[in-house]
Motif scaffolding. Structure first.
Motif, PDB file in Angstrom:
ATOM      1  N   GLN A 296       0.958  -1.407  -0.549  1.00 35.51           N
ATOM      2  CA  GLN A 296      -0.150   0.330  -0.078  1.00 35.51           C
ATOM      3  C   GLN A 296       1.407   1.136  -0.167  1.00 35.51           C
ATOM      4  OE1 GLN A 296      -3.338   0.037   2.595  1.00 35.51           O
ATOM      5  NE2 GLN A 296      -2.558  -2.068   3.843  1.00 35.51           N
ATOM      6  N   ILE A 297       1.027   2.294  -0.773  1.00 33.24           N
ATOM      7  CA  ILE A 297       0.986   3.497  -0.896  1.00 33.24           C
ATOM      8  C   ILE A 297       0.245   4.364   0.148  1.00 33.24           C
ATOM      9  CG2 ILE A 297       2.035   5.072  -2.479  1.00 33.24           C
ATOM     10  CD1 ILE A 297       3.026   3.337  -3.900  1.00 33.24           C
ATOM     11  N   LEU A 298       1.083   5.185   0.486  1.00 31.27           N
ATOM     12  CA  LEU A 298       0.030   5.831   2.080  1.00 31.27           C
ATOM     13  C   LEU A 298       0.149   7.004   1.332  1.00 31.27           C
ATOM     14  CD1 LEU A 298       0.378   2.682   3.818  1.00 31.27           C
ATOM     15  CD2 LEU A 298      -1.592   4.047   4.152  1.00 31.27           C
ATOM     16  N   GLU A 299      -0.099   8.204   1.432  1.00 34.62           N
ATOM     17  CA  GLU A 299       0.127   9.473   1.585  1.00 34.62           C
ATOM     18  C   GLU A 299      -0.383  11.232   2.857  1.00 34.62           C
ATOM     19  OE1 GLU A 299       1.544  11.712  -3.195  1.00 34.62           O
ATOM     20  OE2 GLU A 299      -0.300  10.381  -2.690  1.00 34.62           O
ATOM     21  N   PRO A 300       0.223  11.349   3.573  1.00 34.29           N
ATOM     22  CA  PRO A 300      -0.736  11.923   4.843  1.00 34.29           C
ATOM     23  C   PRO A 300      -0.736  13.335   3.722  1.00 34.29           C
ATOM     24  CG  PRO A 300       1.727  11.752   4.966  1.00 34.29           C
ATOM     25  CD  PRO A 300       1.505  10.910   3.699  1.00 34.29           C
ATOM     26  N   ASP A 301       0.103  14.023   2.657  1.00 31.02           N
ATOM     27  CA  ASP A 301      -0.057  14.973   2.027  1.00 31.02           C
ATOM     28  C   ASP A 301       0.927  14.676   0.940  1.00 31.02           C
ATOM     29  OD1 ASP A 301      -0.791  17.482   1.301  1.00 31.02           O
ATOM     30  OD2 ASP A 301       1.676  18.312   2.803  1.00 31.02           O
ATOM     31  N   SER A 302       0.516  15.887  -0.334  1.00 34.49           N
ATOM     32  CA  SER A 302       0.710  15.861  -1.471  1.00 34.49           C
ATOM     33  C   SER A 302       2.504  15.131  -1.839  1.00 34.49           C
ATOM     34  CB  SER A 302       0.646  17.054  -2.402  1.00 34.49           C
ATOM     35  OG  SER A 302       1.101  16.856  -3.717  1.00 34.49           O
ATOM     36  N   ARG A 303       3.218  14.342  -2.244  1.00 33.32           N
ATOM     37  CA  ARG A 303       4.129  13.338  -2.597  1.00 33.32           C
ATOM     38  C   ARG A 303       4.699  13.147  -1.343  1.00 33.32           C
ATOM     39  NH1 ARG A 303       4.716  18.354  -3.224  1.00 33.32           N
ATOM     40  NH2 ARG A 303       6.637  19.092  -1.994  1.00 33.32           N
ATOM     41  N   ARG A 304       4.449  12.887  -0.083  1.00 34.80           N
ATOM     42  CA  ARG A 304       4.941  12.198   0.931  1.00 34.80           C
ATOM     43  C   ARG A 304       4.776  11.227   0.872  1.00 34.80           C
ATOM     44  NH1 ARG A 304       7.430  16.155   3.753  1.00 34.80           N
ATOM     45  NH2 ARG A 304       8.759  14.661   3.448  1.00 34.80           N
ATOM     46  N   ALA A 305       5.160   9.736   0.440  1.00 32.57           N
ATOM     47  CA  ALA A 305       4.916   8.522   0.641  1.00 32.57           C
ATOM     48  C   ALA A 305       5.381   7.445   0.929  1.00 32.57           C
ATOM     49  CB  ALA A 305       4.310   7.857  -1.218  1.00 32.57           C
ATOM     50  N   ASN A 306       4.757   6.566   2.609  1.00 32.17           N
ATOM     51  CA  ASN A 306       4.905   5.682   2.534  1.00 32.17           C
ATOM     52  C   ASN A 306       4.691   4.342   2.185  1.00 32.17           C
ATOM     53  OD1 ASN A 306       5.648   7.143   5.522  1.00 32.17           O
ATOM     54  ND2 ASN A 306       3.926   8.113   4.685  1.00 32.17           N
ATOM     55  N   VAL A 307       4.764   3.130   2.155  1.00 26.47           N
ATOM     56  CA  VAL A 307       4.820   1.612   1.312  1.00 26.47           C
ATOM     57  C   VAL A 307       4.766   1.142   2.865  1.00 26.47           C
ATOM     58  CG1 VAL A 307       5.271  -0.094  -0.239  1.00 26.47           C
ATOM     59  CG2 VAL A 307       6.050   2.465  -0.366  1.00 26.47           C
ATOM     60  N   VAL A 308       3.555   0.123   3.199  1.00 21.90           N
ATOM     61  CA  VAL A 308       3.495  -0.733   4.034  1.00 21.90           C
ATOM     62  C   VAL A 308       3.373  -2.308   3.465  1.00 21.90           C
ATOM     63  CG1 VAL A 308       2.390  -1.204   5.961  1.00 21.90           C
ATOM     64  CG2 VAL A 308       2.516   0.933   5.354  1.00 21.90           C
ATOM     65  N   ALA A 309       3.873  -3.052   4.084  1.00 22.98           N
ATOM     66  CA  ALA A 309       3.635  -4.363   3.206  1.00 22.98           C
ATOM     67  C   ALA A 309       3.650  -5.348   4.033  1.00 22.98           C
ATOM     68  CB  ALA A 309       3.841  -4.840   1.727  1.00 22.98           C
ATOM     69  N   ARG A 310       3.111  -6.772   4.401  1.00 22.29           N
ATOM     70  CA  ARG A 310       2.984  -7.272   4.596  1.00 22.29           C
ATOM     71  C   ARG A 310       3.005  -9.066   4.586  1.00 22.29           C
ATOM     72  NH1 ARG A 310       0.860  -8.371  10.297  1.00 22.29           N
ATOM     73  NH2 ARG A 310       0.156  -6.362  10.867  1.00 22.29           N
ATOM     74  N   ILE A 311       3.885  -9.635   4.656  1.00 23.27           N
ATOM     75  CA  ILE A 311       4.681 -11.053   4.292  1.00 23.27           C
ATOM     76  C   ILE A 311       3.907 -12.132   5.695  1.00 23.27           C
ATOM     77  CG2 ILE A 311       5.951 -12.420   3.826  1.00 23.27           C
ATOM     78  CD1 ILE A 311       8.007  -9.905   3.328  1.00 23.27           C
ATOM     79  N   ALA A 312       3.005 -12.961   5.249  1.00 26.64           N
ATOM     80  CA  ALA A 312       2.717 -13.860   5.935  1.00 26.64           C
ATOM     81  C   ALA A 312       3.941 -15.273   6.482  1.00 26.64           C
ATOM     82  CB  ALA A 312       1.558 -14.987   5.632  1.00 26.64           C
ATOM     83  N   GLY A 313       2.963 -15.051   7.842  1.00 23.64           N
ATOM     84  CA  GLY A 313       4.299 -15.820   8.096  1.00 23.64           C
ATOM     85  C   GLY A 313       4.003 -17.407   8.130  1.00 23.64           C
TER      86      GLY A 313
END
Length: 435
Positions: free
Chosen positions: A52-69
């Motif tokens: 998932q790319i999550l942006e709290p503001d324009s261009r300020r992006a975070n990436v989060v992903a989960r790997i199932a163990g």
């Protein structure tokens, strides 16, 4: 899916990330992290993840992903790295800071150390494992964040506040500024694992006085009041305060180097650590360094106000003492307000995760000795710790004995040895097997 080789990939991943301009001057006016986030998300999606790319503001992006163990009933582990880097002046560099140039066995560029190297290592290991069908023993959450270099307002802090569900089950975290080697001799190396961080107090000081003509007497000069306060703070000798992490570090290092340790005079031991003394010396005490001054607008006008900025850092357990001292040093006519304020953190150097880190290091470097240390700066771990995570700095690198690694953070000619990156991939892969 064709099996990937992380040691081969990590070099190009690091170079690609360096070439993406994600400089962050703290004013929210730069290029942001969006391009880097899209690159990371694409690399994760290629091996079957749903980032998932999550942006709290324009261009300020975070990436989060989960790997199932293999066992999702176990507590999850967070691997995190930030995508932003500090600004640079390209004319000062041997190789352009956005080039990702390979020269003298190193990858050069802004972020090669802080911290696109670790971003690349995480990507390389994850891509290798998933392309080979190797799931980790427990769930792994990946977070590539924005804005760490300016406190994480658009990154880790925002994710922790607004999207805590993405980190459900995470009780431990691994991030930057740890796991790098310091050579004892040809056969032995210390690997410093961060278990503590000093707190942050960026302060604005303001002195108010009486405006007037520069030729006349004025006992309420704001510049004078401010200058005296800044001088008191800048020259103050903070007392030594040994936290548990610092005590353990000094004991382990003294034994390894065969140095006599006097805990009543730890500075003598630290002075023998070479370039590392800059980083470790700042963890013996609280610090407060004046960094900016402003006041007045004409040489013959006494201004009504004058301001200064101070970078304060306090040890775990000594925040109250720090601010009590600052209040005394300010005096009655200078006010303080926060530009940025964040907590100090500390955890013990024990438990299964610590053993997994130490074992992975020794498996790749039989001369490795893992030791805990306190970081004089701060990382995204502060934000994630508020979600109940116990965190460590562990970006493993076996470094040449003559490389002043700590001096490369935010420095000119930032670079990381190619061999060190590939070593880090091997160590992280082993670590994830045992985590």
């Amino acid at each position: 899916m064709t099996a990937l080789n992380g040691e081969d990939e990590v070099v190009e991943l690091c170079r690609d990330l360096i070439r993406i301009d994600s400089t962050n001057a703290g004013d929210n006016a730069g290029p942001g992290e969006r391009a880097a986030a899209e690159y990371v998300a694409e690399k994760l999606a290629e091996v079957g993840l749903e980032p998932q790319i999550l942006e709290p503001d324009s261009r300020r992006a975070n990436v989060v992903a989960r790997i199932a163990g293999e066992d999702s009933s176990r507590d999850a582990l967070l691997l995190h790295g930030h995508l932003d880097v500090v600004p640079f002046h390209a004319d000062d560099w041997t190789h352009h800071p956005l080039s990702g140039e390979i020269a003298d066995g190193c990858i050069w560029g802004r972020g090669a150390v802080d911290m696109k190297n670790m971003d690349a290592m995480i990507l390389a290991v994850v891509r290798q494992r998933l392309s080979q069908g190797r799931r980790p023993p427990r769930d792994i959450v990946l977070a590539f964040t924005a804005d760490e270099e300016a406190g994480g307002t658009y990154g880790a802090q925002w994710l922790s506040d607004k999207h805590p569900d993405l980190f459900e089950g995470c009780t431990e975290a691994i991030g930057e500024v740890g796991g790098f080697s310091v050579s004892i001799d040809d056969a032995r190396r210390l690997y410093l694992i961060e278990t503590a961080e000093k707190g942050i107090a960026w302060m604005r000081l303001t002195a108010n006085g009486r405006a007037g003509h520069g030729s006349m007497l004025n006992a309420e000069n704001a510049v004078t009041e401010l200058a005296e306060a800044v001088g008191r703070i800048g020259r103050y000798e903070w007392p030594v305060r040994l936290t548990q992490t610092v005590r353990t570090f000094l004991t382990e290092v003294s034994e390894a180097l065969n140095l006599e340790l006097d805990l009543d005079d730890p500075e003598t031991t630290v002075a023998k650590l070479g370039p590392l003394a800059r980083m470790i010396g700042a963890t013996l005490r609280n610090t407060a360094n004046p960094t900016m001054l402003a006041g007045g607008y004409k040489v013959n006008v006494i201004p009504q106000t004058a301001t200064a900025h101070v970078d304060g850092r306090f040890l775990p357990g000594y925040e109250d003492e720090f601010f009590e001292t600052i209040d005394e040093l300010l005096g009655p006519n200078v006010a303080m307000e926060f530009v940025y304020h964040d907590i100090a953190i500390e955890t013990g150097f024990d438990g299964p995760l610590v053993r997994s880190m130490a074992d992975a290091l020794v498996a790749e470097d039989p001369g490795a000795l893992a030791v805990p240390y306190t970081l004089s700066g701060g990382t995204d771990l502060k934000a994630f710790s508020r979600l109940g995570m116990r965190g460590f700095g562990f970006a493993p690198l076996r470094l040449p004995a003559d490389l002043d690694f700590s001096g490369l953070f935010h420095g000119v000619d930032e670079r990381v040895p190619v061999d060190s990156l590939q070593f880090g991939v091997r160590v992280l892969d082993r670590f994830l097997d045992g985590c």
